[in-house]
Design a protein around this motif. Structure first.
Motif: not given
Length: 639
Positions: A319, A351-353, A336, A359-363, A79-80
């Motif tokens: 992303g 990153f995770t997706a 994931r 859709v990637a999230t930068r951590l 979740e960051g």
């Protein structure tokens, strides 16, 4: 696939073009940053490929970073948010290996002050560390988890310093047993049921073999050759497939580049898997084998493909910023993935997706926020002709301030190896120098990997000669650029690259104006006679390329800068780690003393707590400050 010739690998970068893009926004006013600012970036390293990168509940990712000043293990929420520190080392770099399959324990690895004698530790749930591989001269590495999660395998030279045997560890009691006594090869991989073991035997830098051992056949466990051939062909191991039905191996048998092939364990049939016009760098699978991750070394950049083997379609990610993808890891149910992205102007970030959307999230944000990324520069790949017309590739970084009316001093940067490669990607060392107005050109001289086997072997037993001439011609190339000051060009390199620095100053004393030698070989007689015992499995390959000290001592003395140090008359900076097991401190001590006797300016920086490469952030800053101070004094201000 393991590169057998990066034995003396050091820090380097890659290469670019005469019409190089300066990168960033040229309209922005230029600003310089300190070495400390550049090294306040955070370096991230993920869990081992064969380990569990995700926690059992899939909510956290196991990483290592150096935000504390030295690498430690951390967990990072998908979740960051801020990473949670799991180990507390203040001195020895500690790297993450794997979560345990069913609880919050983790495996980590650390050596002692850079001596490369890695031990494997378990971090218990209460935070305490337990050394699973004790011993003063023991070197150990994690290999893999057994499929049921109740045991894992570690390779260790505890029985014989020159040989790595295979041990199985109980995941609850940590009791270990020797499961395979290695006859002297390299253990490459094991099937998840523990039946098949893959071994690699390097014979020369151009020739190697792969063997299989059936560990379940207690009475017949002799290695079986599966790569019978004639002539020089290189073979290596990528991995066993997750279901244990096949071995994925690499070979240059079918052309200039390493291809990925599949060996069926039941039928012994060999079939091509990945063929490209560049080397296949790695092949790994997700836990079930549904997804296959592979990469090619495309002209010094990494091109990654994540293939869904059910649909035969590549996974699409969105992303994600431009750059090289790496460190792809899957959670247990393959819903994931986690990965890193790095570019010339940005260090690796995590990153995770989710795989259903991509859709990637930068951590993480590794670059120091005090540095404006738009003021950093992108590199471009360039080639230039050497003394015999051979095209030499490399990576060029052009300062934002450089122009025909404001010509930049320049550095030719030489990679380690001898068979290493300068590649695209972020380097705080390079970006700091470029930010302060130095052009950096990282030349991939003949003998570098990544450009085919013919190019790779062009310097065999010709080190310090033809490869050195390629580096000298890199200067001549720089002199053709109207934005480079052709009267102010130095040479810099680490490990084998450090040797090339000393060799250039000793054997081509007018070719460069200054030299920066970072733990470089100066006496090949001593270096080849004092290689660490854990290199025994590829000693023959090393001697085949460099020459056997028992029979080639005359040549080794001829190409060793120490014995010709009286020729050195250009300013020299030497940087060394006292615990270096590859290039001993005495190599640098003697070179410094010899050059000082010439009444030549010599500076010497010695780190008592480092080995072959500097892992402590404070030491990297100290070294970087020394590079810039030396270059400013003896190159930029040169009259």
């Amino acid at each position: 696939m393991i590169n057998r010739r990066t034995l003396l690998a050091g820090t380097a970068a890659t290469f670019a073009a005469a019409c190089a893009s300066t990168g960033g926004n040229s309209a922005l006013p230029h600003q310089t940053y300190s070495a400390q600012a550049f090294f306040q970036t955070t370096s991230y390293a993920q869990a081992a490929p064969a380990g569990f990168a995700f926690s059992p509940d899939g909510r956290r990712i196991l990483i290592a970073n150096d935000s504390s000043g030295v690498f430690n293990a951390y967990s990072l929420s998908i979740e960051g948010g801020a990473p949670q520190q799991l180990t507390q080392s203040a001195d020895n770099a500690t790297f993450a290996i794997s979560y345990f399959p069913n609880d919050e324990r983790i495996l980590v690895s650390a050596d002692q002050g850079g001596n490369e004698l890695n031990h494997v530790y378990v971090r218990e749930r209460d935070g305490t560390l337990r050394d699973l591989t004790p011993g003063e001269n023991v070197k150990a590495d994690f290999l893999a988890w057994r499929a049921d999660g109740n045991a894992f395998w570690i390779t260790s030279n505890a029985r014989n310093p020159q040989v790595f045997d295979l041990y199985e560890y109980d995941a609850t009691t940590y009791a270990s047993q020797l499961v395979y006594q290695n006859p002297g090869m390299e253990i490459a991989d094991i099937t998840r049921n523990g039946r098949w073991l893959a071994l690699v035997r390097p014979r020369t830098s151009a020739d190697s073999d792969v063997f299989l051992v059936n560990l379940h056949a207690r009475d017949m466990r002799e290695p079986r050759l599966i790569t019978e051939h004639t002539g020089n062909i290189s073979y290596g191991v990528y991995e066993f497939t997750p279901d244990g039905s096949a071995l994925i191996y690499g070979t240059d048998e079918h052309g200039e580049y390493n291809q990925a092939w599949r060996y069926d364990l039941a039928t012994a049939e060999k079939t091509p898997l990945i063929q490209a016009e560049w080397d296949v760098m790695f092949v790994v699978h997700s836990p079930s084998g549904r997804y296959r991750v592979s990469a090619i070394n495309a002209d010094a950049s990494t091109e990654v493909t994540i293939l869904d083997t059910r649909s035969n379609q590549a996974v699409r990610l969105s992303g994600v910023p431009a750059g090289d993808l790496g460190g792809v890891r899957f959670n247990r149910d393959e819903t994931r993935l986690a990965f890193t992205v790095a570019s010339d102007t940005s260090p690796s970030d995590v990153f995770t997706a989710p795989l259903n959307t991509g859709v990637a999230t930068r951590l993480t944000h590794a670059l120091n926020p005090a540095i404006n990324e738009d003021l950093l520069v992108e590199a471009t790949v360039q080639r230039y002709p050497s003394f015999d017309g051979l095209q030499i590739p490399g990576i060029l970084y052009r300062p934002r301030t450089a122009s025909a009316s404001n010509r930049a001093p320049a550095i030719v940067l030489v990679h380690g190896g001898p068979g290493g490669q300068s590649r695209r990607g972020y380097s705080a060392m390079i970006q700091h120098l470029v930010n302060h107005g130095y052009a950096v050109f990282a030349a991939n001289n003949r003998g570098s990997s990544g450009y085919g086997k013919t190019f790779f072997h062009l310097d065999d037993r010709r080190h310090g000669e033809v490869d050195l001439d390629d580096i000298v011609y890199a200067r001549r190339y720089l002199e053709t650029l109207d934005w480079v000051d052709g009267e102010r060009i130095g040479i810099m390199g680490g490990s084998y690259g450090g040797y090339m620095v000393a060799a250039a100053l000793a054997f081509r004393p007018d070719a460069f104006d200054v030299g920066v030698n970072i733990f470089g070989v100066t006496n090949w007689e001593r270096t080849l006679n004092s290689i660490p015992p854990w290199w025994a499995s590829f000693r023959e390959a090393l001697y085949d390329e460099m020459g056997d000290p028992a029979t080639d001592a005359e040549r080794h003395r001829r190409i060793s800068p120490l014995f010709h140090a009286q020729n050195i008359r250009k300013p020299l900076l030497v940087v060394q780690g006292a615990n270096d097991p590859r290039v001993l401190q005495v190599e640098s001590d003697e070179l410094v003393a010899a050059v000082r006797a010439n009444n030549v300016p010599v500076e010497y920086v010695l780190f008592p707590d480092e080995g072959h490469g500097f892992l402590r952030k404070e030491n990297r800053i100290t070294a970087q400050e020394a590079y810039l101070r030396f270059l400013d004094q003896y190159l930029r201000s040169r009259s």
